[in-house]
Design a protein around this motif. Structure first.
Motif, PDB file in Angstrom:
ATOM      1  N   SER A  15     -13.737  -5.371  10.924  1.00  0.00           N
ATOM      2  CA  SER A  15     -14.037  -6.093   9.678  1.00  0.00           C
ATOM      3  C   SER A  15     -13.852  -7.595   9.848  1.00  0.00           C
ATOM      4  CB  SER A  15     -13.127  -5.590   8.557  1.00  0.00           C
ATOM      5  OG  SER A  15     -13.328  -4.216   8.320  1.00  0.00           O
ATOM      6  N   MET A  16     -12.750  -7.992  10.452  1.00  0.00           N
ATOM      7  CA  MET A  16     -12.472  -9.418  10.622  1.00  0.00           C
ATOM      8  C   MET A  16     -13.436 -10.065  11.608  1.00  0.00           C
ATOM      9  SD  MET A  16     -10.106 -10.146   8.481  1.00  0.00           S
ATOM     10  CE  MET A  16     -11.083  -8.993   7.466  1.00  0.00           C
ATOM     11  N   ARG A  17     -13.853  -9.309  12.626  1.00  0.00           N
ATOM     12  CA  ARG A  17     -14.802  -9.856  13.603  1.00  0.00           C
ATOM     13  C   ARG A  17     -16.108 -10.218  12.905  1.00  0.00           C
ATOM     14  NH1 ARG A  17     -19.117  -8.199  16.064  1.00  0.00           N
ATOM     15  NH2 ARG A  17     -18.969  -6.126  15.126  1.00  0.00           N
ATOM     16  N   ARG A  18     -16.554  -9.364  11.992  1.00  0.00           N
ATOM     17  CA  ARG A  18     -17.800  -9.624  11.277  1.00  0.00           C
ATOM     18  C   ARG A  18     -17.676 -10.856  10.387  1.00  0.00           C
ATOM     19  NH1 ARG A  18     -18.956  -3.368   9.363  1.00  0.00           N
ATOM     20  NH2 ARG A  18     -19.436  -2.534  11.444  1.00  0.00           N
ATOM     21  N   ARG A  46      -4.185 -11.885   9.412  1.00  0.00           N
ATOM     22  CA  ARG A  46      -2.811 -12.235   9.020  1.00  0.00           C
ATOM     23  C   ARG A  46      -2.810 -13.123   7.773  1.00  0.00           C
ATOM     24  NH1 ARG A  46      -1.603 -14.344  13.468  1.00  0.00           N
ATOM     25  NH2 ARG A  46      -0.943 -12.383  14.449  1.00  0.00           N
ATOM     26  N   ALA A  47      -3.747 -14.075   7.720  1.00  0.00           N
ATOM     27  CA  ALA A  47      -3.824 -14.984   6.573  1.00  0.00           C
ATOM     28  C   ALA A  47      -4.214 -14.241   5.296  1.00  0.00           C
ATOM     29  CB  ALA A  47      -4.830 -16.097   6.866  1.00  0.00           C
ATOM     30  N   LEU A  48      -5.167 -13.327   5.394  1.00  0.00           N
ATOM     31  CA  LEU A  48      -5.598 -12.568   4.215  1.00  0.00           C
ATOM     32  C   LEU A  48      -4.475 -11.675   3.685  1.00  0.00           C
ATOM     33  CD1 LEU A  48      -9.242 -11.552   5.207  1.00  0.00           C
ATOM     34  CD2 LEU A  48      -8.538 -13.165   3.431  1.00  0.00           C
ATOM     35  N   GLU A  49      -3.706 -11.105   4.590  1.00  0.00           N
ATOM     36  CA  GLU A  49      -2.609 -10.240   4.154  1.00  0.00           C
ATOM     37  C   GLU A  49      -1.508 -11.049   3.474  1.00  0.00           C
ATOM     38  OE1 GLU A  49       0.447  -6.817   5.879  1.00  0.00           O
ATOM     39  OE2 GLU A  49      -1.026  -7.756   7.194  1.00  0.00           O
TER      40      GLU A  49
END
Length: 248
Positions: free
Chosen positions: A132-135, A151-154
């Motif tokens: 998901s993050m790669r996309r 990490r930032a989104l969490e």
């Protein structure tokens, strides 16, 4: 003798060999002056004293500790097979900072093999956000890594990947033979969608171990070949971590 008494390691010899030493005499017997220390010492794994000559970081120390733990398994009595020990050794070679080496090392000496399964599961769990993050990184043209974005989104908005669906995405990078092996270990029919069937089986076992439910048979996992299961899980870790953390 003092170290053997304090640390209480498991014998590395067969029960018959132990009895041949232990049963030669006992207190109160005429002429008994104690057991031969060398004979007792020979029943246990060799004691090693290790020293590090340079500074190492915490992650490297955990990898070294994992190697030491695996070597102790090879020397003494352990439920861990040679195949699984080889896989654990290979994990130390992977040298990925995000891999939970400390948890794996601790699980080696747990007599309950479910601890090993959960430690290896955590390795796969560490790649849940990768796809998901790669996309997102590619779509927005970001220079940050997918780990930094996750990490930032969490931290900022409490986002985290859904475990069940993310596990199926991770298994896209696994080999069919490893997925089939896990299904066989868990008594699951692979079906038409091998990755979905394997993901459900792994996640169900994870939940059965983590969550207590009244009425659940505590002996239901006794028939699982934990050596084979954990070996196949380690194979999956190699392919998922190589894709998510090592490959450019």
């Amino acid at each position: 003798m003092a170290m053997l008494s304090e640390f209480m390691p498991l014998p590395a010899r067969s029960p018959a060999e132990v009895r041949n030493v232990v049963e030669v005499g006992h207190k109160g017997e005429d002429g008994y002056l104690g057991h031969d220390p060398r004979a007792v010492e020979g029943l246990f794994p060799a004691i090693q004293v290790l020293e590090c000559n340079g500074d190492i970081d915490v992650e490297a120390a955990h990898r070294i500790f994992l190697r030491i733990c695996v070597e102790e398994c090879r020397r003494g009595a352990s439920w861990i097979s040679d195949e699984l020990a080889d896989g654990l050794d290979a994990l130390a070679d992977l040298a990925v900072p995000e891999l939970p080496y400390a948890a794996i090392g601790r699980s080696i000496f747990d007599s309950d093999p479910r601890s090993m399964f959960m430690a290896v599961y955590r390795c796969i769990e560490a790649t849940y956000a990768y796809e998901s993050m790669r996309r997102v990184v590619e779509r927005l043209g970001l220079t940050h890594s997918w780990q930094e974005l996750a990490r930032a989104l969490e931290l900022e908005v409490g986002w985290h990947p859904q475990e069940a669906s993310s596990l199926n995405l991770v298994l896209v990078n696994a080999l069919d033979r490893d997925l089939v092996g896990i299904c066989e270990c868990l008594g699951v029919e692979p079906g038409q969608d091998l990755r979905s069937s394997t993901g459900k089986a792994i996640y169900r076992l994870r939940n059965e171990i983590v969550h207590f439910r009244p009425g659940v048979d505590s002996a239901q996992h006794q028939d699982i070949d934990w050596n084979r299961l954990c070996s196949r899980m380690i194979d999956i870790v190699f392919h998922t971590f190589t894709r998510a953390y090592v490959a450019p």
